[in-house]
Design a protein around this motif. Structure first.
Motif, PDB file in Angstrom:
ATOM      1  N   CYS A 204       0.801  -0.936   0.184  1.00 36.02           N
ATOM      2  CA  CYS A 204      -0.169   0.245  -0.604  1.00 36.02           C
ATOM      3  C   CYS A 204       0.797   1.199   0.127  1.00 36.02           C
ATOM      4  CB  CYS A 204      -0.496   0.368   1.388  1.00 36.02           C
ATOM      5  SG  CYS A 204      -2.572  -1.313   1.197  1.00 36.02           S
ATOM      6  N   GLU A 205       2.043   1.087   0.830  1.00 35.29           N
ATOM      7  CA  GLU A 205       2.529   2.264   0.796  1.00 35.29           C
ATOM      8  C   GLU A 205       3.400   2.557  -0.885  1.00 35.29           C
ATOM      9  OE1 GLU A 205       5.223   1.395   4.050  1.00 35.29           O
ATOM     10  OE2 GLU A 205       3.393   1.441   5.398  1.00 35.29           O
ATOM     11  N   PHE A 206       3.947   1.382  -0.898  1.00 33.04           N
ATOM     12  CA  PHE A 206       4.530   1.730  -2.591  1.00 33.04           C
ATOM     13  C   PHE A 206       3.668   2.042  -3.455  1.00 33.04           C
ATOM     14  CE2 PHE A 206       8.452  -1.364  -0.575  1.00 33.04           C
ATOM     15  CZ  PHE A 206       8.933  -0.059  -1.160  1.00 33.04           C
ATOM     16  N   ILE A 207       2.577   1.996  -3.207  1.00 34.67           N
ATOM     17  CA  ILE A 207       1.328   1.788  -4.136  1.00 34.67           C
ATOM     18  C   ILE A 207       1.048   3.778  -4.658  1.00 34.67           C
ATOM     19  CG2 ILE A 207      -0.688   2.519  -5.069  1.00 34.67           C
ATOM     20  CD1 ILE A 207      -0.722  -1.017  -4.413  1.00 34.67           C
ATOM     21  N   TYR A 208       1.032   4.296  -2.496  1.00 38.17           N
ATOM     22  CA  TYR A 208       1.060   5.570  -2.576  1.00 38.17           C
ATOM     23  C   TYR A 208       2.077   6.520  -2.983  1.00 38.17           C
ATOM     24  CZ  TYR A 208       0.442   9.518  -0.098  1.00 38.17           C
ATOM     25  OH  TYR A 208       0.296  10.811   1.137  1.00 38.17           O
ATOM     26  N   PRO A 214       2.075  13.974  -5.937  1.00 37.56           N
ATOM     27  CA  PRO A 214       1.733  14.513  -4.485  1.00 37.56           C
ATOM     28  C   PRO A 214       0.760  15.657  -5.046  1.00 37.56           C
ATOM     29  CG  PRO A 214       3.769  14.083  -4.749  1.00 37.56           C
ATOM     30  CD  PRO A 214       3.305  13.592  -5.765  1.00 37.56           C
ATOM     31  N   GLY A 215       0.040  15.860  -3.406  1.00 37.15           N
ATOM     32  CA  GLY A 215      -1.008  16.907  -4.339  1.00 37.15           C
ATOM     33  C   GLY A 215      -2.817  16.563  -3.877  1.00 37.15           C
ATOM     34  N   GLU A 216      -3.506  16.550  -4.985  1.00 32.63           N
ATOM     35  CA  GLU A 216      -5.243  16.109  -5.605  1.00 32.63           C
ATOM     36  C   GLU A 216      -4.928  14.227  -4.833  1.00 32.63           C
ATOM     37  OE1 GLU A 216      -7.756  17.450  -5.041  1.00 32.63           O
ATOM     38  OE2 GLU A 216      -6.294  19.551  -4.644  1.00 32.63           O
ATOM     39  N   GLN A 217      -4.123  13.842  -6.221  1.00 29.36           N
ATOM     40  CA  GLN A 217      -4.014  11.747  -5.966  1.00 29.36           C
ATOM     41  C   GLN A 217      -4.261  11.883  -4.824  1.00 29.36           C
ATOM     42  OE1 GLN A 217      -2.101  11.046  -9.576  1.00 29.36           O
ATOM     43  NE2 GLN A 217      -2.255  12.171 -10.674  1.00 29.36           N
ATOM     44  N   GLN A 218      -2.672  11.842  -4.217  1.00 30.41           N
ATOM     45  CA  GLN A 218      -2.019  11.482  -2.535  1.00 30.41           C
ATOM     46  C   GLN A 218      -3.141  12.008  -1.681  1.00 30.41           C
ATOM     47  OE1 GLN A 218       1.492  11.898  -1.724  1.00 30.41           O
ATOM     48  NE2 GLN A 218       2.449  10.698  -2.578  1.00 30.41           N
ATOM     49  N   LYS A 219      -4.514  12.827  -1.875  1.00 32.97           N
ATOM     50  CA  LYS A 219      -4.889  13.574  -1.218  1.00 32.97           C
ATOM     51  C   LYS A 219      -6.371  12.294  -0.672  1.00 32.97           C
ATOM     52  CE  LYS A 219      -6.958  17.650   0.386  1.00 32.97           C
ATOM     53  NZ  LYS A 219      -7.290  18.774   0.054  1.00 32.97           N
ATOM     54  N   LEU A 220      -6.499  11.956  -1.491  1.00 34.75           N
ATOM     55  CA  LEU A 220      -7.210  10.528  -1.567  1.00 34.75           C
ATOM     56  C   LEU A 220      -7.915   9.776  -0.515  1.00 34.75           C
ATOM     57  CD1 LEU A 220      -8.179  10.499  -5.936  1.00 34.75           C
ATOM     58  CD2 LEU A 220      -9.380  12.048  -3.642  1.00 34.75           C
ATOM     59  N   ILE A 264      -3.465   5.969 -13.133  1.00 37.29           N
ATOM     60  CA  ILE A 264      -2.660   4.825 -12.539  1.00 37.29           C
ATOM     61  C   ILE A 264      -1.586   4.648 -13.684  1.00 37.29           C
ATOM     62  CG2 ILE A 264      -2.496   2.713 -11.434  1.00 37.29           C
ATOM     63  CD1 ILE A 264      -2.891   4.720  -9.808  1.00 37.29           C
ATOM     64  N   SER A 265      -2.723   4.196 -14.885  1.00 41.42           N
ATOM     65  CA  SER A 265      -1.570   3.655 -16.167  1.00 41.42           C
ATOM     66  C   SER A 265      -0.980   5.050 -16.534  1.00 41.42           C
ATOM     67  CB  SER A 265      -3.078   3.505 -17.430  1.00 41.42           C
ATOM     68  OG  SER A 265      -2.601   3.013 -18.421  1.00 41.42           O
ATOM     69  N   LYS A 266      -1.561   5.993 -16.464  1.00 42.37           N
ATOM     70  CA  LYS A 266      -0.208   7.621 -17.006  1.00 42.37           C
ATOM     71  C   LYS A 266       0.911   7.762 -15.905  1.00 42.37           C
ATOM     72  CE  LYS A 266      -0.494  12.365 -17.179  1.00 42.37           C
ATOM     73  NZ  LYS A 266      -1.397  13.379 -17.500  1.00 42.37           N
ATOM     74  N   ASN A 267       0.335   7.350 -14.323  1.00 43.39           N
ATOM     75  CA  ASN A 267       1.762   7.322 -13.758  1.00 43.39           C
ATOM     76  C   ASN A 267       2.918   6.863 -13.770  1.00 43.39           C
ATOM     77  OD1 ASN A 267      -0.076   9.952 -13.004  1.00 43.39           O
ATOM     78  ND2 ASN A 267      -0.567   8.722 -10.911  1.00 43.39           N
TER      79      ASN A 267
END
Length: 507
Positions: A204-208, A214-220, A264-267
């Motif tokens: 979970c931590e590596f996916i995060y 950082p920002g809106e995506q991790q904020k979820l 996720i695919s884009k990142n």
């Protein structure tokens, strides 16, 4: 595709015509009786049609998840039909009665794609050494009843960045063998055995960290102070089965949303290759599911021989990659690859074309087993695997193992020759004469004697084409010692011989 013989169809129609001609004539009833019968038949047909429409609607709803294929009607229209019904119609047109029987009795089987080895299978195989971990009720719900057996033996699934199925985790803790039989509180956790809870948390931590910006995506998902990531840690520490299970479900919900939106695919595409830490975690997952339980078999070798088994740890492999500049266009070879850890790490971190050859059967079997799991794992993480090949054989006979052409175009060779005798090292040095200019050879012992000098007598020796650099490694870099040591990188450089040949033969 099944081909139907048109001549056979014509023959059957001819027989049907003859059969119709041989039928006996039947006297029809009076017109009024016929009319009433026709009306009744029409009403019955209408009712049957309505019932069939309802049944077809129900069947269509049930078959939404089944694969469909395009078939053509006689009028040229295209309609979607179920794969199994299409195969039944095609097989019924064939004259072979045995094929007809098989098509009626056996439904078509769709072979599944590459699948990961789930965590719960590893735990279940050694279930006697595992004990419940989640034994406390949720402190935020004081009225909650004591945990049930199902809650203590908590099963959860975790969503991965790729399209592969979620992984099943049986969340138990490994305990030391000499403490089994005591109460759950007294049993000491075995730090050296596979811990599925730690695996899940780190995943979970590596996916995060690696797949969300950082920002809106991790904020979820929040962070370690609040939100889902905080809940995973909090309820793990409190041993709350209900809270931890809900936190994993919330994590999966966010992951499915981001995957559906293409985030996720884009990142993952932007990341291209995993960093060192993520690559180590993936390779840990691969090793724990393929080799760990049978690792004692790797100790079956003859002491003080060339086949002594030893592993180069990931931290030193990271240094190899940095010093030699391996990249996605490189060809890497590990001569004496063991269980293939180095080959997999180099390929994972760089995407290069990587080869390994191992003379001992057991390590080579494990290497191929790891490669299969590695391919599925990298797909689950939505990462490229690189081109990887393992061979079972003697690296001194590369021609017999179909690796001679690959050897000549290799950019980087690794030879863990720490335990090799002088004859084996000398035979390896002869292979280096066929390497291309600039190839780099990593070894744990230098192939060039410390006081080697180039002169007319040594011009044709393989040691004379190698320019050697010495580097230091530190503790825990290799499996056979906790102490530090040295390794060597030799570069094929024939240009250094040019002055000596000019002196001997002129221009």
């Amino acid at each position: 595709m099944t081909t139907i013989d048109s001549s056979k169809t014509e023959d059957r129609s001819h027989l049907l015509v003859e059969k119709d001609q041989n039928k006996q004539t039947v006297t029809l009833p009076p017109k009024k009786v016929m009319a009433s019968k026709l009306a009744a038949a029409a009403a019955a047909a209408k009712a049957a049609q309505a019932a069939a429409a309802e049944a077809e609607a129900a069947q269509a709803a049930q078959a939404q998840s089944q694969p469909v294929v395009e078939t053509e009607k006689k009028s040229g229209e295209s309609t979607k039909t179920d794969v199994s019904s299409t195969k039944r119609r095609l097989s019924s047109s064939v004259e072979n009665p045995r094929e007809k029987k098989i098509s009626r009795e056996k439904a078509p089987i769709v072979k599944p794609g590459k699948s990961i080895t789930h965590s719960d299978r590893i735990v279940q195989a050694e279930i006697s050494q595992y004990r419940p971990y989640f034994t406390e009720t949720d402190a935020d719900s004081p009225g909650q009843s004591a945990p049930t057996t199902k809650e203590k033996n908590l099963r959860v699934v975790l969503e991965y960045p790729g399209s592969i199925e979620p992984e099943n985790f049986l969340l138990l803790k490994p305990v030391l063998k000499n403490t089994t039989g005591r109460s759950n509180e007294e049993e000491e956790e075995d730090k050296d055995e596979y811990n599925p809870i730690t695996d899940l948390m780190r995943t979970c931590e590596f996916i995060y960290d690696c797949y969300l910006l950082p920002g809106e995506q991790q904020k979820l998902l929040g962070n370690q102070s609040h939100g889902i990531m905080r809940n995973l840690t909090k309820y793990r520490n409190r041993r709350s089965s209900a809270g931890f299970s809900q936190a994993v479900k919330d994590f999966n919900k966010v992951m499915r949303r981001l995957k559906a939106e293409g985030v996720i695919s884009k990142n993952a595409k932007a990341m291209c290759h995993p960093n060192y830490d993520l690559a180590c975690h993936i390779l840990f997952q691969v090793y724990s599911r393929t080799v760990a339980r049978q690792s004692d078999a790797l100790n079956n070798y003859q002491a003080f021989s060339n086949n002594v088994y030893g592993e180069i740890n990931p931290i030193l492999v990271k240094d190899f990659i940095s010093k030699t500049g391996v990249n996605s266009k490189s060809v890497f070879m590990d001569l004496g690859c063991g269980i293939g850890n180095v080959v997999l790490q180099v390929a994972a971190q760089t995407g290069c074309e990587a080869y390994g050859i191992e003379i001992m059967e057991t390590p080579c079997k494990f290497a191929k087993r790891q490669l299969k799991e590695y391919a599925a794992r990298m797909k689950a993480w939505r990462l490229p695997t690189g081109k990887i090949h393992f061979r079972h054989g003697d690296f001194l006979d590369v021609a017999a193992n179909d690796l001679y052409a690959t050897l000549k175009r290799s950019d980087v060779l690794l030879v863990n020759n720490y335990a090799f005798d002088a004859a084996t090292n000398q035979a390896l040095a002869q292979l280096f004469l066929d390497l291309k200019e600039g190839t780099r050879i990593i070894s744990l012992k230098s192939f060039v004697p410390k006081h080697h000098k180039i002169n007319q007598r040594t011009l044709n020796m393989p040691e004379s084409i190698l320019r050697v650099e010495e580097f230091e490694y530190y503790s825990e870099a290799v499996s056979w010692t906790n102490n530090g040591g040295h390794y060597y990188i030799a570069t094929v450089d024939r240009g250094r011989l040019a002055p000596y040949f000019e002196e001997m033969y002129g221009h």
